[in-house]
Design a protein around this motif. Structure first.
Motif, short mmCIF file in Angstrom:
data_model
loop_
_atom_site.label_atom_id
_atom_site.label_comp_id
_atom_site.label_asym_id
_atom_site.label_seq_id
_atom_site.Cartn_x
_atom_site.Cartn_y
_atom_site.Cartn_z
N ARG A 1 -10.64 3.21 -1.72
CA ARG A 1 -9.78 2.53 -2.68
C ARG A 1 -8.34 2.98 -2.43
O ARG A 1 -7.78 3.78 -3.17
CB ARG A 1 -10.19 2.86 -4.13
N PRO A 2 -7.74 2.45 -1.36
CA PRO A 2 -6.37 2.85 -1.04
C PRO A 2 -5.40 2.47 -2.16
O PRO A 2 -5.49 1.38 -2.74
CB PRO A 2 -6.05 2.08 0.24
N PHE B 1 -1.90 1.52 -4.13
CA PHE B 1 -0.74 0.65 -3.85
C PHE B 1 0.39 1.05 -4.78
O PHE B 1 0.17 1.68 -5.82
CB PHE B 1 -1.10 -0.83 -3.98
N VAL C 1 -7.56 -2.49 -0.23
CA VAL C 1 -6.50 -2.33 -1.24
C VAL C 1 -6.62 -3.42 -2.32
O VAL C 1 -6.22 -3.22 -3.47
CB VAL C 1 -5.10 -2.31 -0.56
N THR D 1 -8.95 -2.07 -4.80
CA THR D 1 -8.21 -1.18 -5.72
C THR D 1 -7.51 -2.02 -6.79
O THR D 1 -7.53 -1.68 -7.98
CB THR D 1 -7.16 -0.36 -4.95
N GLU E 1 -11.89 2.33 6.34
CA GLU E 1 -11.75 2.16 4.89
C GLU E 1 -12.95 1.40 4.32
O GLU E 1 -13.50 1.77 3.28
CB GLU E 1 -10.48 1.36 4.57
N PRO F 1 0.83 -1.21 0.00
CA PRO F 1 0.00 0.00 0.00
C PRO F 1 0.86 1.25 0.00
O PRO F 1 1.95 1.27 0.58
CB PRO F 1 -0.81 -0.12 1.30
#
Ligand SMILES: Cc1cc2nc3c(=O)[nH]c(=O)nc-3n(C[C@H](O)[C@H](O)[C@H](O)COP(=O)(O)O)c2cc1C
Length: 243
Positions: free
Chosen positions: A141-142, A144, A171, A174, A135, A117
């Motif tokens: 939508r962290p 990476f 993540v 994402t 989250e 991340p």
């Protein structure tokens, strides 16, 4: 339905006890997931064992004509180095998910890479739990870090993750938003503290409808590092029909 409710309540209680044992005032809202089994919860226990010991070399075992990529995410994946995290039951000096990833790599060959991340997750269990819950609640939508490999160039993609709040870590959402894996074979493997896969194998198929998602494996995080867990992973790999 009644049994499911009892199981969900039991898991919520187990998670609450686990969080309380870590000495925090973290609240223990019950994550929304009915298909749960409260058999075990995460802990800081370590099981020192070399994940790659006793295995044949990757080059010897790659499925013929198939390019294999093994990706894994864990809270311990940080930009500088793999960290020691109480959010992670460590198997020796690696996270439980990475431990499985390395066994898969040893057996199946191919390339292996961590999903890291862009913002490190808190390394304490309770802070990580709160952070991850925010989250999930925000459908975040962290980001990476860019992968050094292009998944488009692979045929078989193993992907490993811990279950977080009964779901995929955000993540991973994402990741699946980023890559269209149509035409690929996806093989999930995951670690948990009692929820088992939590329906995440099916979630992956929904995220990647054009891919073939094979039956994954769910391994208790605290069992990672043990001979029996290693054997379970090896037996599972043999059922996949990839070699
Ligand atoms: C933020 C967070 C949320 C978690 N949520 C669940 C859960 O809903 N169900 C469960 O069984 N385990 C849960 N766990 C436990 C992890 O799935 C388990 O410890 C896993 O082995 C961690 O993988 P790692 O060692 O690769 O970090 C959670 C752990 C964290 C840190």
């Amino acid at each position: 339905m009644k049994i499911k409710k009892i199981l969900a309540a039991a898991l919520a209680l187990a998670m609450a006890l686990s969080l309380a044992a870590c000495g925090s005032s973290t609240d223990s809202d019950e994550p929304a997931q009915e298909e749960t089994v409260a058999e075990e919860q995460p802990s800081d226990e370590t099981a020192a064992e070399d994940p790659s010991s006793g295995e044949t070399t990757a080059e010897d075992t790659a499925p013929e004509g198939q390019k294999v990529l093994i990706l894994y995410f864990s809270a311990a994946n940080t930009k500088d180095t793999d960290a020691v995290s109480s959010a992670t039951p460590m198997a020796g000096d690696v996270s439980s998910t990475r431990w499985i990833a390395e066994i898969v790599h040893g057996q199946m060959g191919g390339d292996i890479e961590a999903i890291v991340p862009s913002v490190d997750y808190p390394l304490s269990y309770n802070e990580c739990a709160d952070y991850a819950k925010d989250e999930a609640n925000n459908d975040a939508r962290p980001a990476f870090e860019p992968l050094s490999v292009d998944p488009a160039e692979y045929d078989v993609i193993f992907i490993g993750y811990p279950i977080w709040w009964y779901e995929l870590p955000m993540v991973l959402e994402t990741f699946f938003d980023t890559y269209d894996l149509s035409g690929k074979t996806i093989v999930p493997f995951m670690t948990h503290g009692g929820s088992r896969d939590g329906g995440t194998f099916q979630m992956i198929q929904e995220r990647e409808p054009g891919a073939t998602v094979l039956d994954g494996i769910a391994v208790s995080g605290t069992a990672a590092g043990s001979d029996s867990a290693r054997q379970d992973v090896l037996d599972w790999l043999n059922t996949l029909g990839l070699k």
